[in-house]
Structures are given as C-alpha cells and as structure tokens.
Design a protein around this motif. Structure first.
Motif, mmCIF file in Angstrom:
data_model
loop_
_atom_site.group_PDB
_atom_site.id
_atom_site.type_symbol
_atom_site.label_atom_id
_atom_site.label_comp_id
_atom_site.label_asym_id
_atom_site.label_seq_id
_atom_site.Cartn_x
_atom_site.Cartn_y
_atom_site.Cartn_z
ATOM 1 N N GLY A 112 0.854 -1.189 0.000
ATOM 2 C CA GLY A 112 0.000 0.000 0.000
ATOM 3 C C GLY A 112 0.882 1.229 0.000
ATOM 4 O O GLY A 112 2.040 1.169 -0.418
ATOM 5 N N TYR B 112 3.081 3.777 1.964
ATOM 6 C CA TYR B 112 3.889 3.791 3.190
ATOM 7 C C TYR B 112 4.273 5.224 3.555
ATOM 8 O O TYR B 112 4.200 6.140 2.725
ATOM 9 C CB TYR B 112 5.162 2.958 2.993
ATOM 10 C CG TYR B 112 4.930 1.473 3.036
ATOM 11 C CD1 TYR B 112 4.240 0.829 2.006
ATOM 12 C CD2 TYR B 112 5.375 0.711 4.111
ATOM 13 C CE1 TYR B 112 4.016 -0.536 2.046
ATOM 14 C CE2 TYR B 112 5.159 -0.657 4.161
ATOM 15 C CZ TYR B 112 4.481 -1.277 3.122
ATOM 16 O OH TYR B 112 4.259 -2.620 3.172
ATOM 17 N N LYS C 17 3.040 1.101 6.679
ATOM 18 C CA LYS C 17 1.906 1.227 5.756
ATOM 19 C C LYS C 17 0.786 2.001 6.432
ATOM 20 O O LYS C 17 0.507 1.767 7.607
ATOM 21 C CB LYS C 17 1.403 -0.169 5.364
ATOM 22 C CG LYS C 17 0.416 -0.144 4.224
ATOM 23 C CD LYS C 17 -0.266 -1.469 4.040
ATOM 24 C CE LYS C 17 -1.500 -1.532 4.908
ATOM 25 N NZ LYS C 17 -2.136 -2.834 4.937
ATOM 26 N N VAL C 18 0.169 2.916 5.688
ATOM 27 C CA VAL C 18 -0.947 3.651 6.289
ATOM 28 C C VAL C 18 -2.262 3.068 5.772
ATOM 29 O O VAL C 18 -2.321 2.540 4.667
ATOM 30 C CB VAL C 18 -0.857 5.174 5.998
ATOM 31 C CG1 VAL C 18 0.405 5.759 6.610
ATOM 32 C CG2 VAL C 18 -0.903 5.472 4.514
ATOM 33 N N GLU C 19 -3.309 3.171 6.608
ATOM 34 C CA GLU C 19 -4.602 2.600 6.212
ATOM 35 C C GLU C 19 -5.337 3.495 5.230
ATOM 36 O O GLU C 19 -5.956 3.037 4.284
ATOM 37 C CB GLU C 19 -5.480 2.413 7.447
ATOM 38 C CG GLU C 19 -5.209 1.115 8.168
ATOM 39 C CD GLU C 19 -5.892 1.094 9.525
ATOM 40 O OE1 GLU C 19 -7.036 1.581 9.636
ATOM 41 O OE2 GLU C 19 -5.244 0.595 10.465
ATOM 42 N N ARG C 20 -5.279 4.795 5.525
ATOM 43 C CA ARG C 20 -5.984 5.765 4.682
ATOM 44 C C ARG C 20 -5.110 6.989 4.507
ATOM 45 O O ARG C 20 -4.346 7.346 5.401
ATOM 46 C CB ARG C 20 -7.276 6.225 5.373
ATOM 47 C CG ARG C 20 -8.238 5.132 5.676
ATOM 48 C CD ARG C 20 -9.196 5.591 6.757
ATOM 49 N NE ARG C 20 -10.240 6.430 6.214
ATOM 50 C CZ ARG C 20 -11.269 5.958 5.529
ATOM 51 N NH1 ARG C 20 -11.406 4.668 5.329
ATOM 52 N NH2 ARG C 20 -12.183 6.764 5.059
ATOM 53 N N ILE C 21 -5.263 7.637 3.381
ATOM 54 C CA ILE C 21 -4.548 8.897 3.160
ATOM 55 C C ILE C 21 -5.456 9.770 2.295
ATOM 56 O O ILE C 21 -6.219 9.247 1.471
ATOM 57 C CB ILE C 21 -3.156 8.639 2.542
ATOM 58 C CG1 ILE C 21 -2.326 9.919 2.505
ATOM 59 C CG2 ILE C 21 -3.255 8.033 1.152
ATOM 60 C CD1 ILE C 21 -0.842 9.656 2.286
ATOM 61 N N HIS D 61 -7.884 2.076 -4.050
ATOM 62 C CA HIS D 61 -7.368 1.134 -3.056
ATOM 63 C C HIS D 61 -6.050 0.581 -3.604
ATOM 64 O O HIS D 61 -6.047 -0.128 -4.606
ATOM 65 C CB HIS D 61 -8.403 0.010 -2.846
ATOM 66 C CG HIS D 61 -8.067 -0.929 -1.733
ATOM 67 N ND1 HIS D 61 -8.765 -2.099 -1.504
ATOM 68 C CD2 HIS D 61 -7.096 -0.890 -0.785
ATOM 69 C CE1 HIS D 61 -8.250 -2.718 -0.467
ATOM 70 N NE2 HIS D 61 -7.242 -2.019 -0.015
ATOM 71 N N ARG E 97 -3.016 -1.872 -3.430
ATOM 72 C CA ARG E 97 -2.823 -3.183 -2.797
ATOM 73 C C ARG E 97 -1.678 -3.946 -3.454
ATOM 74 O O ARG E 97 -1.253 -3.639 -4.556
ATOM 75 C CB ARG E 97 -4.077 -4.048 -2.975
ATOM 76 C CG ARG E 97 -5.361 -3.350 -2.760
ATOM 77 C CD ARG E 97 -6.519 -4.293 -2.911
ATOM 78 N NE ARG E 97 -6.402 -5.433 -2.014
ATOM 79 C CZ ARG E 97 -7.315 -6.389 -1.913
ATOM 80 N NH1 ARG E 97 -8.404 -6.336 -2.655
ATOM 81 N NH2 ARG E 97 -7.145 -7.395 -1.087
ATOM 82 N N THR F 67 -4.027 0.362 1.139
ATOM 83 C CA THR F 67 -4.281 1.735 1.595
ATOM 84 C C THR F 67 -5.394 2.343 0.759
ATOM 85 O O THR F 67 -5.393 2.228 -0.465
ATOM 86 C CB THR F 67 -3.013 2.607 1.415
ATOM 87 O OG1 THR F 67 -1.953 2.030 2.161
ATOM 88 C CG2 THR F 67 -3.256 4.033 1.886
ATOM 89 N N TRP F 68 -6.316 3.026 1.437
ATOM 90 C CA TRP F 68 -7.412 3.723 0.747
ATOM 91 C C TRP F 68 -7.065 5.192 0.599
ATOM 92 O O TRP F 68 -6.681 5.845 1.565
ATOM 93 C CB TRP F 68 -8.710 3.567 1.534
ATOM 94 C CG TRP F 68 -9.302 2.199 1.396
ATOM 95 C CD1 TRP F 68 -8.999 1.104 2.164
ATOM 96 C CD2 TRP F 68 -10.249 1.761 0.420
ATOM 97 N NE1 TRP F 68 -9.719 0.009 1.723
ATOM 98 C CE2 TRP F 68 -10.485 0.391 0.654
ATOM 99 C CE3 TRP F 68 -10.925 2.398 -0.628
ATOM 100 C CZ2 TRP F 68 -11.372 -0.353 -0.120
ATOM 101 C CZ3 TRP F 68 -11.812 1.666 -1.401
ATOM 102 C CH2 TRP F 68 -12.030 0.293 -1.143
ATOM 103 N N SER G 133 2.259 12.995 7.594
ATOM 104 C CA SER G 133 1.832 11.628 7.284
ATOM 105 C C SER G 133 2.803 10.886 6.383
ATOM 106 O O SER G 133 2.728 9.675 6.261
ATOM 107 C CB SER G 133 0.423 11.615 6.700
ATOM 108 O OG SER G 133 0.313 12.586 5.722
#
Ligand code: ADP
Ligand code: ASP
Ligand code: MG
Length: 407
Positions: free
Chosen positions: A177, A179, A191-195, A227, A229, A238-239, A253
C-alpha cells in the motif's frame, strides 16, 4: 452488483504465471457479482527496455515515434491477459486506447486524457465479459498513439473509474500500500490505512512514484476512491479518500525523496516586468514542469533566475533556455547543475500545527546536510539537497517525525 476497475502494474504482470495470478483476481471480483474492467501495464521492465532500445537507434528519438514504440508494451499485455482469462474459462475482450476512443491531446510522452468512449466498454461488461484496457496509451484525434507519462497506467485506471462511475479503483502493485516513505529505501516505513487525496497528490508530486500525480488529481476531482494493494497477497492495502476531520491529528503523514533534479540558472536577464512571464510561459509551452523558482536581483538592474527540472526533461529544456538567454540579452549561457535531490514531508495536519519546518531543518543541519533551497505549500515542506545525501536525509527525516511508529 458493483463495478470494479483493477490495474496491474509492470511487476504484477511480469511473467505468464503472474498474468494468470492477475487474471484470477479479476475472475474472483467477477464471481463476487461485480462487473470488472482491468487496466494493465507493460510486462516487467518492458517500457525501460524499449526506451533503451530506441536510444541505441537514435540519441534523442522524436517523441511521436517513441510513443509509437512504447505503446506496444501495453498492447502485448492486454492480449495475453485476455488469453489467460480465456484459458481459465472466462470471457474477456482486450482493447487498445484507439479501440475505446481514449483520446488525448497531442503532447507526445506526456499526453492528457480528454475523453473515453465508454459505450463500447459498457456493452461488453453488460454482455458479461471482463474488459481489458491497455494502460499508459492514448490516441490523438488523428489516431496517432500517445503515452501518458511514466506511471501513466495509473491515470488510465482512474480515468476509466471516473467515466464508468466505478465503486472502487484497485491499484495492484508490488508493495502492500502507501507507506510513510518508500519502503525500498526506508526499512522502518509503515503502511498507512488511509490517506487523503491532497496528501497523496503532494507525495506523488515530490517523489512517491507509486501513483502518478495526474491519476490522483483525477481521483480527487471525480471523487473516485483508490485502493492500493499488493498483487502478491490478500492484505488490505491503503485507501486514498477525501479528507476527514480526524486526519488533522496527524501532523506529518509521509516523507518522500525526488532524485535526479537539475537546476537551471539564467543569469543577468533584464529586471523588468514580463521577463519571468516570458521565460516560464515558453517553458510551459514545451510541457515542462518547473519548481523551486528563485530570482535574485543584481546591482546592475539585471536578475538571475533559477529553477529545478527533472533530469529527464533536460533534452527538452536546453534548446528553450539557450534560445531565451540569447533573445533576452543575457551575457552568459544558462548553467545546468545536476546531481540534486529534493526531500519533503507532507501532512494535512500542518494546516493547524506549527514547528514542522524547524524540526526538519534541524534534523538536516544536525546531519550536516546542506539545504540549498526551501519551498512550502499549506501541507508540504521541501528542501533541495545534494543527491548523494538523499537516502540518508529520507531516513533521518522519517525518523525525526516518528513516522514508523503507529498512530
Ligand atoms: P507498478 O509497476 O505496480 O506501477 P511502481 O514501481 O510504479 O509499481 O510503484 C511501486 C513502487 O513505488 C514501490 O515498489 C515503491 O518502491 C515505490 N514507492 C515510492 N514511495 C512509496 C510510498 N510512499 N509507498 C509505497 N511505495 C512507494
Ligand atoms: N509502462 C509504463 C511505465 O513503465 C506505464 C505504467 O506502468 O504505468 O511507466
Ligand atoms: Mg507505476
């Protein structure tokens, strides 16, 4: 029933086995009840290899002919992907840019998408087929092949997502994703989940090449969620989404490094209104993006103007600047200084928090890394440094903001 557009980058389609693995992902999405369109890049290093091949034949190949050549990379993959799906027992059809009317302007090597004829794609999706589209390429209104700039398959993905009103654009690549920094350089990157779109836009612009800037621009404009992946595993990636209030709590971030910058200095041009407009107007007409502009006014009513460009644009910018210097009466030819890099930090939280610049400058100073120029936006701070300090600077700045620690 949803509509999903998937994109597989070069590494994700590098071998026949990987093409089959990518095809299985498309099938899985289809069997889950979705209509599926797939964008593919050229296999592995094909684009680089084709560029190297062209340079063996011609030092500075005409851009139209280079695009004609590069477009073949993606054309191979679409056919192979459709064959893989056929071998797996599913109906699929592949399309080049011309076959779906993916029309661009005629800025060869950096073309912009203007329109896509979605009807042909819709008809095929409606008929139950998986539609495969060649990334990176377009056609002019005259039918000439263009390409969308390096990483341009991302733009194809998002443009298709936008015109098809896809529920999601899945960008399959070789990392899990987005990073906090390039995970190939910074081992502690997280890795970040959302940005947010804005942060991703800035990160992409300052070197996070995982997504092309124009693709993120499109996604933001049309509200298409992306997304990102890994094509080699099932992990949630990451979304990339619109900004939410709680994103502001995180001050920084991500960090990024842009390598291979060259500074152009034009010395002793007349210091009067209209000169900068003329210089940068002509450079923009040549489709070259400049950054880090500095103007110093001298005692003799002249000015020195300098700016940075990507090293790859040098062949294009040299004739423009050499000519401008002569026409503006500068006494010396332009100076080109290579081997520069740019280190940046990005975060929407910078809108409401202070002290980020100070911490970044101190980190670089403590490591004896000289800052040659500074530029900022509302959510970004960038410093020009020597290229040889780049990787060390990225690691240090990343750690100075504790980016590797989970928030
Ligand atoms: P693809 O061929 O799938 O499009 P790319 O090589 O263009 O893949 O982009 C993926 C690469 O982007 C990763 O391998 C990684 O080295 C690089 N990258 C740079 N910055 C980042 C970041 N912040 N997060 C994730 N990857 C990054
Ligand atoms: N094949 C093209 C490149 O290598 C486009 C892409 O992969 O996005 O830049
Ligand atoms: Mg890419």
């Amino acid at each position: 029933m949803g509509l999903i557009v998937q994109k597989f980058g070069g590494t994700s389609v590098a071998t026949p086995e990987r093409i089959h693995a990518a095809a299985r992902r498309a099938v899985a999405a289809k069997l889950a009840g979705n209509q599926v369109a797939v964008v593919v890049s050229a296999m592995g290093d094909t684009t680089d290899d084709l560029i190297a091949l062209a340079k063996k034949v011609c030092d500075n190949p005409p851009k139209r002919e280079l695009d004609q050549l590069l477009a073949t990379g993606e054309q191979q993959t679409i056919a192979l992907m459709a064959m893989a799906l056929f071998a797996q027992g599913h109906e699929a059809i592949s399309f080049t840019a011309g076959q779906i009317g993916l029309v661009t302007d005629n800025a060869f090597s950096k073309a912009r998408i203007q329109s896509i004829n979605k009807q042909r794609i819709f008809d095929q999706l409606q008929a139950g087929r998986i539609v495969i589209v060649a990334g990176f390429q377009g056609v002019t209104v005259d039918g000439d092949y263009t390409t969308l700039g390096r990483g341009g398959s991302n733009a194809t993905l998002v443009a298709l997502g936008a015109v098809l009103k896809a529920d999601v654009c899945e960008n399959y690549t070789d990392v899990d994703g987005i990073y906090t920094a390039d995970p190939r350089i910074v081992k502690t990157a997280r890795k970040v989940e959302r940005i947010s779109y804005d942060e991703m836009l800035e990160l992409a612009g300052v070197g996070a090449s995982v997504l092309q800037t124009r693709a993120v621009e499109f996604a933001k404009k049309y509200g298409v969620p992306i997304h990102v992946r890994n094509s080699q595993n099932e992990n949630e990636g990451t979304w990339i989404v619109a900004e939410t209030a709680n994103m502001e709590h995180i001050v920084v971030s991500g960090a990024a490094l842009k390598k291979d910058l060259t500074r152009v200095t034009i010395k002793n041009v007349p210091d009067r209104p209209g000169i900068a407009a003329r210089i940068f107007g002509e450079i923009a007409s040549a489709n070259i993006v400049v950054d880090d502009i500095i103007q110093n006014v001298m005692d003799d009513n002249t000015a020195n103007i300098s700016f940075t460009v990507e090293h790859g644009d040098l062949n294009d910018i040299k004739p423009v600047c050499d000519r401008l210097c002569k026409e503006l009466g500068a006494k010396t030819a332009p100076i080109y200084q290579g081997e520069l890099a740019k280190i940046s930090v990005v975060g929407v939280g910078m809108r409401v928090h202070t002290g980020v610049a100070q911490r970044m400058f101190k980190t670089l100073a403590d490591a004896k890394i000289n800052i040659q120029n500074i530029t900022t936006s509302e959510i970004k701070i960038s410093c020009i440094i020597n290229k040889e300090d780049g990787h060390r600077a990225l690691q240090l700045v990343h750690d100075a903001f504790d980016l590797g620690k989970s928030k």
